[in-house]
Write an enzyme that holds these catalytic residues in place. Sequence first.
Site, short mmCIF file in Angstrom:
data_model
loop_
_atom_site.label_atom_id
_atom_site.label_comp_id
_atom_site.label_asym_id
_atom_site.label_seq_id
_atom_site.Cartn_x
_atom_site.Cartn_y
_atom_site.Cartn_z
N GLU A 5 14.53 -33.30 1.96
CA GLU A 5 14.81 -34.20 1.32
C GLU A 5 15.87 -35.43 1.11
O GLU A 5 16.30 -35.69 1.12
CB GLU A 5 16.16 -33.11 -0.06
N ALA A 40 11.47 -39.22 5.95
CA ALA A 40 10.13 -38.69 4.65
C ALA A 40 9.25 -39.06 5.27
O ALA A 40 7.99 -38.62 5.95
CB ALA A 40 10.22 -39.02 2.83
N GLU A 82 0.83 -1.62 -0.35
CA GLU A 82 0.23 0.43 -0.31
C GLU A 82 0.92 0.76 -0.16
O GLU A 82 0.69 2.21 -0.62
CB GLU A 82 -1.25 -0.53 0.95
#
Length: 343
Positions: free
Chosen positions: A261, A267, A46
């Site tokens: 990764e 994972a 803004e």
Amino acid sequence: MHRALELAALGPVVGDHARVGAVVLAPDGQVLGEGWHRGAGTAHAEVDAMSHVAPELLRGATAVVTLEPCNHTGRTGPCAVALMEAGVARVVYAIDDPGAHAHGGADRLRAAGVDVVSGVLADQAEQFLERWLLSVRLGRPWITVKWASSLDGRAAAADGTSKWITGAAARQHVHEQRAAHDAILVGTGTVLADDPSLTARGDAGELLAEQPLPVVLGDRVVPEDAALRRHPRGVVVLPGHDLDRSLRHLRELGVHSVLVEGGPTIASAFIAAGLVDEYLLYLAPVLIGGPRVALGDLGVGSISERRRLDVASTTSLGPDLLVRARPARARGAEGAQNDRSMP
């Protein structure tokens, strides 16, 4: 508002900030100024848009912005106050700011007599800001889990070799994804076995401008001569295996998105804990067989407990296939287990 979203996309993808765009309109609808947030410590959208407009033209103008004007003083002052002091008569925004400190700008503007309209293109803005919004609402970063495997789900051959299952195009795409996340996370097992650098690199091996913060999870010591020790961002080591605590800590460091990764162990831990927001699966048209699977135990004891995914897209990367997927939106016996918010 469509234009404001286009402007927001010009801002940096990573960093401790929201990507916001703004357009200032004259009473007759003419565009007076445009702006966007260029990163932490810079002018908010803004204020940036208003800086391109003569002060006398701001009085009675309308500001269109993708996120509720902030109501707090951080590296910059409150945008709600800047709009009021400029004499802006109307503010239109897409979605409320979920931040506990930043929220409230709309109420402050209304109290000052400014006409405020919210919810314009809210769905589009929610989708555009989904990573940042989730991190603020849940107090943890957005988590993307990535792995590369053969079509039969193997991440390595029986002797442990895995370079390279996928081709050059897929590997380069991974580097681009690293650059598009605030941090990249692996376990100590991956560090000790592969000695990765965890940098984001270009086709010629050069370092990309945006580098993820490397994060190592686990109790084993990262060797002093490890490649990670030479990373341009340094390295953050998080001892233990408490994912909730580790993610909260990363969020406190300003990390809004993490690319996981690590190998099958880490994972699988994120998936089993219900902490994955997106999957990037790189599939090579090869068969390997053997014990080196891409994932370990997910806590699925029977087929009724399987974790369902919604495939968002499939993309050919040379000979390989990228599958982008998310936890299924369905609720019930099969879907509820995919959703888990941190306390």
